[in-house]
Motif scaffolding. Structure first.
Motif, PDB file in Angstrom:
ATOM      1  N   MET A 115       0.827  -1.200   0.000  1.00 35.61           N
ATOM      2  CA  MET A 115       0.000   0.000   0.000  1.00 35.61           C
ATOM      3  C   MET A 115       0.868   1.259   0.000  1.00 35.61           C
ATOM      4  SD  MET A 115      -2.573   1.487   2.854  1.00 35.61           S
ATOM      5  CE  MET A 115      -1.211   1.144   3.945  1.00 35.61           C
ATOM      6  N   ILE A 116       0.688   2.074  -0.991  1.00 35.54           N
ATOM      7  CA  ILE A 116       1.507   3.287  -1.097  1.00 35.54           C
ATOM      8  C   ILE A 116       0.616   4.522  -1.008  1.00 35.54           C
ATOM      9  CG2 ILE A 116       2.796   4.649  -2.782  1.00 35.54           C
ATOM     10  CD1 ILE A 116       4.444   2.301  -3.356  1.00 35.54           C
ATOM     11  N   ILE A 117       1.002   5.435  -0.137  1.00 37.01           N
ATOM     12  CA  ILE A 117       0.143   6.603   0.100  1.00 37.01           C
ATOM     13  C   ILE A 117       0.922   7.900  -0.039  1.00 37.01           C
ATOM     14  CG2 ILE A 117      -1.484   5.395   1.595  1.00 37.01           C
ATOM     15  CD1 ILE A 117       0.091   6.461   3.982  1.00 37.01           C
ATOM     16  N   GLU A 173      -2.609  11.445   3.113  1.00 39.46           N
ATOM     17  CA  GLU A 173      -3.201  10.291   3.770  1.00 39.46           C
ATOM     18  C   GLU A 173      -2.366   9.850   4.961  1.00 39.46           C
ATOM     19  OE1 GLU A 173      -4.329   7.176   1.103  1.00 39.46           O
ATOM     20  OE2 GLU A 173      -5.292   6.041   2.720  1.00 39.46           O
ATOM     21  N   LEU A 174      -1.063   9.964   4.833  1.00 41.65           N
ATOM     22  CA  LEU A 174      -0.211   9.646   5.979  1.00 41.65           C
ATOM     23  C   LEU A 174      -0.570  10.546   7.164  1.00 41.65           C
ATOM     24  CD1 LEU A 174       2.135   8.098   7.236  1.00 41.65           C
ATOM     25  CD2 LEU A 174       3.702   9.772   6.247  1.00 41.65           C
ATOM     26  N   ASN A 185       6.851  14.383  -8.424  1.00 45.06           N
ATOM     27  CA  ASN A 185       7.633  14.762  -7.239  1.00 45.06           C
ATOM     28  C   ASN A 185       6.867  14.721  -5.922  1.00 45.06           C
ATOM     29  OD1 ASN A 185      10.174  15.413  -6.198  1.00 45.06           O
ATOM     30  ND2 ASN A 185       9.632  17.590  -6.088  1.00 45.06           N
ATOM     31  N   PHE A 186       5.767  13.992  -5.876  1.00 48.15           N
ATOM     32  CA  PHE A 186       5.027  13.843  -4.612  1.00 48.15           C
ATOM     33  C   PHE A 186       5.678  12.767  -3.760  1.00 48.15           C
ATOM     34  CE2 PHE A 186       0.496  15.455  -5.861  1.00 48.15           C
ATOM     35  CZ  PHE A 186       1.048  16.624  -6.324  1.00 48.15           C
ATOM     36  N   ARG A 187       5.753  12.999  -2.465  1.00 41.66           N
ATOM     37  CA  ARG A 187       6.289  11.989  -1.557  1.00 41.66           C
ATOM     38  C   ARG A 187       5.368  10.764  -1.503  1.00 41.66           C
ATOM     39  NH1 ARG A 187       7.299  16.992   0.458  1.00 41.66           N
ATOM     40  NH2 ARG A 187       9.349  17.395   1.384  1.00 41.66           N
ATOM     41  N   LEU A 188       5.983   9.578  -1.530  1.00 41.44           N
ATOM     42  CA  LEU A 188       5.201   8.343  -1.438  1.00 41.44           C
ATOM     43  C   LEU A 188       5.681   7.516  -0.255  1.00 41.44           C
ATOM     44  CD1 LEU A 188       5.068   7.435  -5.243  1.00 41.44           C
ATOM     45  CD2 LEU A 188       3.307   8.574  -3.859  1.00 41.44           C
ATOM     46  N   TYR A 189       4.744   7.070   0.541  1.00 43.97           N
ATOM     47  CA  TYR A 189       5.075   6.325   1.768  1.00 43.97           C
ATOM     48  C   TYR A 189       4.496   4.922   1.748  1.00 43.97           C
ATOM     49  CZ  TYR A 189       6.080  11.061   3.439  1.00 43.97           C
ATOM     50  OH  TYR A 189       6.562  12.324   3.588  1.00 43.97           O
ATOM     51  N   ASP A 190       5.177   4.017   2.486  1.00 37.67           N
ATOM     52  CA  ASP A 190       4.644   2.656   2.633  1.00 37.67           C
ATOM     53  C   ASP A 190       4.368   2.340   4.103  1.00 37.67           C
ATOM     54  OD1 ASP A 190       7.066   2.221   3.816  1.00 37.67           O
ATOM     55  OD2 ASP A 190       7.936   1.139   2.136  1.00 37.67           O
ATOM     56  N   GLN A 191       4.036   1.093   4.368  1.00 36.20           N
ATOM     57  CA  GLN A 191       3.656   0.666   5.720  1.00 36.20           C
ATOM     58  C   GLN A 191       4.765   0.949   6.741  1.00 36.20           C
ATOM     59  OE1 GLN A 191       0.676  -0.334   6.573  1.00 36.20           O
ATOM     60  NE2 GLN A 191       1.283  -0.527   8.727  1.00 36.20           N
ATOM     61  N   ALA A 192       6.011   0.684   6.355  1.00 37.28           N
ATOM     62  CA  ALA A 192       7.124   0.909   7.283  1.00 37.28           C
ATOM     63  C   ALA A 192       7.217   2.381   7.677  1.00 37.28           C
ATOM     64  CB  ALA A 192       8.436   0.460   6.643  1.00 37.28           C
TER      65      ALA A 192
END
Ligand SMILES: [Zn+2]
Ligand SMILES: [Zn+2]
Ligand SMILES: [Zn+2]
Ligand SMILES: [Zn+2]
Lengths: 137, 137
Positions: free
Chosen positions: B1-3, B7-8, B37-44
């Motif tokens: 899941m990438i947000i 959303e984070l 260039n948007f930051r993308l985050y994962d579960q970690a």
DNA sequence: ATTGACTCTATAGTTACTATAGACTTTAAA
DNA sequence: TTTAAAGTCTATAGTAACTATAGAGTCAAT
């Protein structure tokens, strides 16, 4: 008795810079300057600064102290505002004490979970922190 | 899941700006960015941020959290440093509680000295403040 | 294609100071 | 009287952990 900023600092126990800062914040001003533009203070200024310092020791903000000083300067106004300000300040202090007390409990629990001389891998503190996180999640 | 960062922020309860701030302070970084260039985050990343948030709720500084995170990232190091940091933090919290408790007492005494509906001229609070000053003087 | 919501960087503001830099003034000794 | 040390001046930057903008670009849906 007329003194320069350095002596005012010595007498009051405030730093020279913070005295200048109070001036910028309109709490205290040297009404006169020397020929060479040095700030000159008198007895009333000393007392005003000590008032400020005492209020700061009660953790009143500079804005609050400004308000107190201006009320102090106009003796015919009503004191409800002063009253209410102190009341709110007390509430804030009590909230903070409650917060810190809870914090203290949690931190002590955390400390108790570590018996030194371990590798971080087995450290109770980090285990606890990670656990707390996954529970909140 | 990438947000994305919004959303984070929602998931974690942190503001978008403070997440960016944690990145600048090297606590949390988005390893990848979108084409735009948007930051993308994962579960970690979510878990790392929750860890940060929980530590902040214990009033640990960002510098302290950085240290904890780096220890967390190198599991073979010794945990004495963690231990000592928590210890110092507890001491600081306890000092602050003591300070505020004293403050609270003084503020309550001050509040007790004012019965509203007076002019400032006769206000117990200002009288007390001025008295405290002249005694220190 | 366009709109609205979202995100980007960079910058300023918050609080109560502290710490400089570079210039000027005062005081005291030589 | 010259000179040197100590004090003072203003202006600016830094502290901690954000918050709040501005102005520009991106993404998703209609
Ligand atoms: Zn207050
Ligand atoms: Zn440990
Ligand atoms: Zn700490
Ligand atoms: Zn009163």
């Amino acid at each position: 008795m007329i003194i320069k900023i350095g002596e005012l600092a010595k007498i009051s126990g405030c730093s020279v810079q913070s005295i200048r800062h109070y001036e910028k914040e309109q709490l205290l001003s040297a009404k006169i300057r020397s020929d060479g533009n040095f700030r000159l203070y008198d007895q009333a200024d000393i007392e005003r600064l000590l008032f400020i310092k005492y209020c700061r020791s009660l953790d009143l903000s500079l804005a609050e102290i400004r308000q107190l000083l201006s009320l102090n300067d106009s003796p015919m106004s009503q004191c409800d505002d002063v009253n209410q300000m102190i009341e709110q300040h007390i509430e804030q202090v009590e909230r903070r004490i409650a917060e810190l007390t809870l914090l203290n409990k949690q931190l002590k629990a955390l400390r108790g979970s570590c018996t030194s001389k371990r590798t971080v891998e087995h450290c109770g503190i980090l285990k606890q922190l990670n656990k707390a996180v996954s529970q909140n999640n």
